[in-house]
Motif scaffolding. Structure first.
Motif, PDB file in Angstrom:
ATOM      1  N   ARG A  61       0.836  -1.199   0.000  1.00  0.00           N
ATOM      2  CA  ARG A  61       0.000   0.000   0.000  1.00  0.00           C
ATOM      3  C   ARG A  61       0.867   1.243   0.000  1.00  0.00           C
ATOM      4  O   ARG A  61       1.829   1.366   0.757  1.00  0.00           O
ATOM      5  CB  ARG A  61      -0.898   0.033   1.247  1.00  0.00           C
ATOM      6  N   LYS A  62       0.537   2.156  -0.884  1.00  0.00           N
ATOM      7  CA  LYS A  62       1.221   3.444  -0.934  1.00  0.00           C
ATOM      8  C   LYS A  62       0.850   4.285   0.277  1.00  0.00           C
ATOM      9  O   LYS A  62      -0.298   4.265   0.743  1.00  0.00           O
ATOM     10  CB  LYS A  62       0.819   4.183  -2.213  1.00  0.00           C
ATOM     11  N   GLU A  70      -2.467  11.166  -3.486  1.00  0.00           N
ATOM     12  CA  GLU A  70      -1.853  10.456  -4.605  1.00  0.00           C
ATOM     13  C   GLU A  70      -0.334  10.608  -4.632  1.00  0.00           C
ATOM     14  O   GLU A  70       0.347   9.890  -5.369  1.00  0.00           O
ATOM     15  CB  GLU A  70      -2.452  10.958  -5.932  1.00  0.00           C
ATOM     16  N   ALA A  72       3.068   9.887  -3.129  1.00  0.00           N
ATOM     17  CA  ALA A  72       3.579   8.869  -2.208  1.00  0.00           C
ATOM     18  C   ALA A  72       4.745   9.398  -1.390  1.00  0.00           C
ATOM     19  O   ALA A  72       5.708   9.933  -1.930  1.00  0.00           O
ATOM     20  CB  ALA A  72       4.014   7.633  -2.978  1.00  0.00           C
ATOM     21  N   ALA A  75       5.754   3.487   1.214  1.00  0.00           N
ATOM     22  CA  ALA A  75       4.878   2.344   1.010  1.00  0.00           C
ATOM     23  C   ALA A  75       5.079   1.353   2.140  1.00  0.00           C
ATOM     24  O   ALA A  75       6.128   1.320   2.787  1.00  0.00           O
ATOM     25  CB  ALA A  75       5.169   1.679  -0.338  1.00  0.00           C
ATOM     26  N   GLU A 106      -2.920   2.619   6.225  1.00  0.00           N
ATOM     27  CA  GLU A 106      -2.689   1.761   5.066  1.00  0.00           C
ATOM     28  C   GLU A 106      -2.394   0.318   5.462  1.00  0.00           C
ATOM     29  O   GLU A 106      -2.695  -0.612   4.701  1.00  0.00           O
ATOM     30  CB  GLU A 106      -1.560   2.325   4.205  1.00  0.00           C
ATOM     31  N   ALA A 142       8.673   2.972  -5.144  1.00  0.00           N
ATOM     32  CA  ALA A 142       8.497   2.823  -3.693  1.00  0.00           C
ATOM     33  C   ALA A 142       7.752   1.538  -3.345  1.00  0.00           C
ATOM     34  O   ALA A 142       8.146   0.794  -2.440  1.00  0.00           O
ATOM     35  CB  ALA A 142       7.764   4.026  -3.120  1.00  0.00           C
ATOM     36  N   SER A 143       6.658   1.262  -4.058  1.00  0.00           N
ATOM     37  CA  SER A 143       5.876   0.059  -3.768  1.00  0.00           C
ATOM     38  C   SER A 143       6.682  -1.199  -4.043  1.00  0.00           C
ATOM     39  O   SER A 143       6.662  -2.158  -3.254  1.00  0.00           O
ATOM     40  CB  SER A 143       4.586   0.047  -4.597  1.00  0.00           C
TER      41      SER A 143
END
Length: 226
Positions: A61-62, A70, A72, A75, A106, A142-143
């Motif tokens: 999850r970001k 939106e 980021a 994550a 998250e 990042a994710s």
């Protein structure tokens, strides 16, 4: 760029293309494919089907910023792996509380999705295996970085990043945390992952569950006990 000029019709076709670039892992008994939910699941499902190896979902999850969800600032992934973008956090003057609140929120959503996608089925045991982590593309990385760290924390012997499209700079950065990075298309002028697809719709939980329900057999891989 018109839809006719986009390299992939949809995520399924992108998975077929990516699988050809990963053909050296075909029929290898030590290999598992994980698809990042949501967009990486249909891509990963096609890769696993072509390579004839087990497939499962990987939850990431970001961490969005308070004012711009939106954007980021990091994550979080299954197993508690967290990646933070210090440049974004510092430039926006975000506090430890901001980061902690986003991580808590998250992580709760990540656990909800795990229950929604797997039900009572335990995740595959990936300890000692070569794991190919697949997404529908790379943007900031990042994710995927969080996913790679999560997979390593679960004991994977080797971690391979596989994506249909992404910028060269991010692929290079991921090469420092993964054992290999396979990216089918690296545009000279990368703008966004969605620009590589004619159909890049937002997947639903039902679509993810359907892809998992029709994924290759996982009976050859030992499962983690609850």
């Amino acid at each position: 760029m018109t839809s006719a000029e986009r390299p992939f019709r949809d995520r399924r076709e992108a998975g077929e293309v990516l699988a050809r670039d990963l053909v050296r892992y075909r029929d290898r008994p030590d290999t598992t494919v994980l698809g990042l939910a949501r967009g990486g699941v249909p891509v990963g499902r096609e890769v696993a089907a072509t390579l004839r190896v087990p497939f499962d979902v990987c939850l990431v999850r970001k961490l969005g910023t308070p004012r711009w969800p939106e954007l980021a600032m990091g994550a979080v992934a299954t197993g508690g792996a967290v990646v933070l973008n210090d440049d974004v956090i510092d430039s926006l003057g975000l506090s430890d509380a901001d980061v902690r609140d986003a991580t808590t929120r998250e992580t709760a959503e990540l656990h909800r999705r795990e229950r929604a996608y797997r039900g009572d089925r335990a995740p595959l045991d990936i300890a000692g295996r070569t794991v190919i982590v697949v997404d529908d593309g790379l943007a900031t990385g990042a994710s995927m970085t969080a996913a790679v760290r999560s997979v390593r924390g679960l004991g994977a012997a080797r971690v391979i990043v596989g994506v249909p499209v992404g910028p060269r700079s991010v692929c290079r950065a991921l090469a420092s945390v993964a054992d290999d990075v396979v990216c089918s298309i690296v545009p000279a002028d990368f703008r966004a992952v969605g620009h590589g697809y004619a159909d890049f719709h937002q997947l639903t939980d039902d679509e993810v569950r359907e892809a998992l329900a029709t994924s290759p057999s996982t009976s050859t891989t030992k499962k983690v006990a609850d």
